[in-house]
Design a protein around this motif. Structure first.
Motif, short mmCIF file in Angstrom:
data_model
loop_
_atom_site.label_atom_id
_atom_site.label_comp_id
_atom_site.label_asym_id
_atom_site.label_seq_id
_atom_site.Cartn_x
_atom_site.Cartn_y
_atom_site.Cartn_z
N ILE A 212 27.34 53.72 36.74
CA ILE A 212 28.35 52.57 36.48
C ILE A 212 29.15 52.18 37.88
N SER A 213 29.40 53.52 38.30
CA SER A 213 30.19 53.33 39.80
C SER A 213 29.45 52.67 40.87
N GLN A 214 28.22 52.98 40.96
CA GLN A 214 27.33 52.35 42.02
C GLN A 214 26.99 50.98 41.47
N ALA A 215 26.88 50.59 40.31
CA ALA A 215 26.72 49.18 40.06
C ALA A 215 28.05 48.36 40.28
N ILE A 216 29.32 48.87 39.91
CA ILE A 216 30.44 48.38 40.36
C ILE A 216 30.41 48.10 41.91
N GLN A 217 30.02 48.98 42.66
CA GLN A 217 29.89 48.97 44.03
C GLN A 217 29.09 47.79 44.41
N LEU A 218 27.82 47.76 43.87
CA LEU A 218 26.94 46.46 43.98
C LEU A 218 27.55 45.28 43.55
N GLY A 219 28.19 45.23 42.58
CA GLY A 219 28.79 43.75 42.11
C GLY A 219 30.04 43.55 43.36
N LEU A 220 30.72 44.27 43.88
CA LEU A 220 31.74 44.03 44.83
C LEU A 220 31.01 43.70 45.94
N GLU A 221 29.88 44.31 46.33
CA GLU A 221 29.26 43.67 47.71
C GLU A 221 28.76 42.53 47.29
N ASN A 222 28.38 41.95 46.18
CA ASN A 222 27.78 40.41 46.00
C ASN A 222 28.91 39.73 45.28
N GLY A 223 30.21 40.00 45.32
CA GLY A 223 31.19 38.97 45.13
C GLY A 223 31.69 38.84 43.68
N CYS A 224 31.24 39.73 42.88
CA CYS A 224 31.76 40.01 41.64
C CYS A 224 33.34 40.54 41.39
N LYS A 225 33.83 39.85 40.32
CA LYS A 225 35.29 40.11 40.39
C LYS A 225 35.54 40.85 38.96
N ARG A 226 34.89 40.76 37.97
CA ARG A 226 35.00 41.48 36.71
C ARG A 226 33.69 41.95 36.16
N GLY A 227 33.87 43.14 35.29
CA GLY A 227 32.77 43.47 34.44
C GLY A 227 32.82 43.27 33.28
N LEU A 228 31.56 43.13 32.42
CA LEU A 228 31.68 42.84 30.96
C LEU A 228 30.55 43.72 30.40
N LEU A 229 30.67 44.21 29.20
CA LEU A 229 29.55 44.78 28.52
C LEU A 229 29.82 44.89 26.98
N GLU A 230 28.69 45.02 26.31
CA GLU A 230 29.19 45.28 24.77
C GLU A 230 28.42 46.81 24.41
N VAL A 231 29.10 47.23 23.40
CA VAL A 231 28.58 48.64 23.10
C VAL A 231 28.69 48.76 21.55
N ARG A 232 27.77 49.56 21.11
CA ARG A 232 27.67 49.78 19.39
C ARG A 232 29.00 50.46 19.09
N ALA A 233 29.70 49.94 17.79
CA ALA A 233 31.00 50.33 17.51
C ALA A 233 31.04 52.01 17.31
N SER A 234 29.85 52.25 16.89
CA SER A 234 29.73 53.78 16.43
C SER A 234 29.35 54.65 17.48
#
Length: 183
Positions: A103-125
């Motif tokens: 996740i940390s590496q993906a966030i860094q990749l996002g920052l390097e590509n101009g991303c400002k926020r992250g979104l996801l969905e996860v099973r409630a359980s």
């Protein structure tokens, strides 16, 4: 649990997935999920979708032919949004910080590509995943009823409204940002 207990017991070699790892990706996700993506879906993520990135962690021994990958994270970099699509860690390697590192590496990749926020969905359980995301400052903002199947279950939608710098989300023992990702 202390922070050091979540660090990997080895230094993971995170790679950007190539089409050659297609079958390893399919095997790993089939082992981790009751409802899995098709081989064709993964193939599209690896070869045909310009927004798609898949980060993988090979087996630390590098010689396990039956399961050469122990973890992966699939995401989209769509303009200002980093969309986390799928994350899997082999059962034998869980609770070692691999998911947090990916996740940390993906966030860094996002920052390097101009991303400002992250979104996801996860099973409630999936309380372990939800706790992990909350520890990384993701916030719940909605619920999608009956989103998942097998079993039928709600999805919790989470966002990270401002992607943090790599110093806040350092993944594993001294690895900062995208420098740990081999191309």
């Amino acid at each position: 649990m202390t922070g050091s207990a979540l660090l990997p017991r080895f230094s993971p070699r995170i790679r950007v997935a190539r089409p050659q790892v297609l079958y390893a990706l399919v095997r790993l996700q089939d082992a981790c999920f009751s409802v899995a993506w098709s081989r064709k879906s993964f193939e599209a993520y690896l070869t045909g979708n310009p927004f798609s990135r898949v980060l993988v962690v090979p087996h630390p021994d590098g010689n396990d032919a039956s399961f050469p990958l122990i973890a992966y994270l699939a995401c989209w970099l769509v303009f200002e949004e980093l969309r986390f699509l799928n994350l899997a860690v082999d059962a034998a390697f869980r609770r070692q910080g691999l998911a947090k590192t990916l996740i940390s590496q993906a966030i860094q990749l996002g920052l390097e590509n101009g991303c400002k926020r992250g979104l996801l969905e996860v099973r409630a359980s999936n309380h372990n995943a939800r706790n992990l995301y909350q520890s990384l400052h993701f916030k719940e903002y909605a619920r999608r009823k009956f989103y998942y199947t097998n079993p039928s279950e709600d999805a919790i939608l989470m966002s990270l409204e401002s992607l943090p710098s790599s110093s806040k989300h350092e993944g594993s023992r001294g690895h900062r940002g995208g420098k740990n990702i081999a191309k």
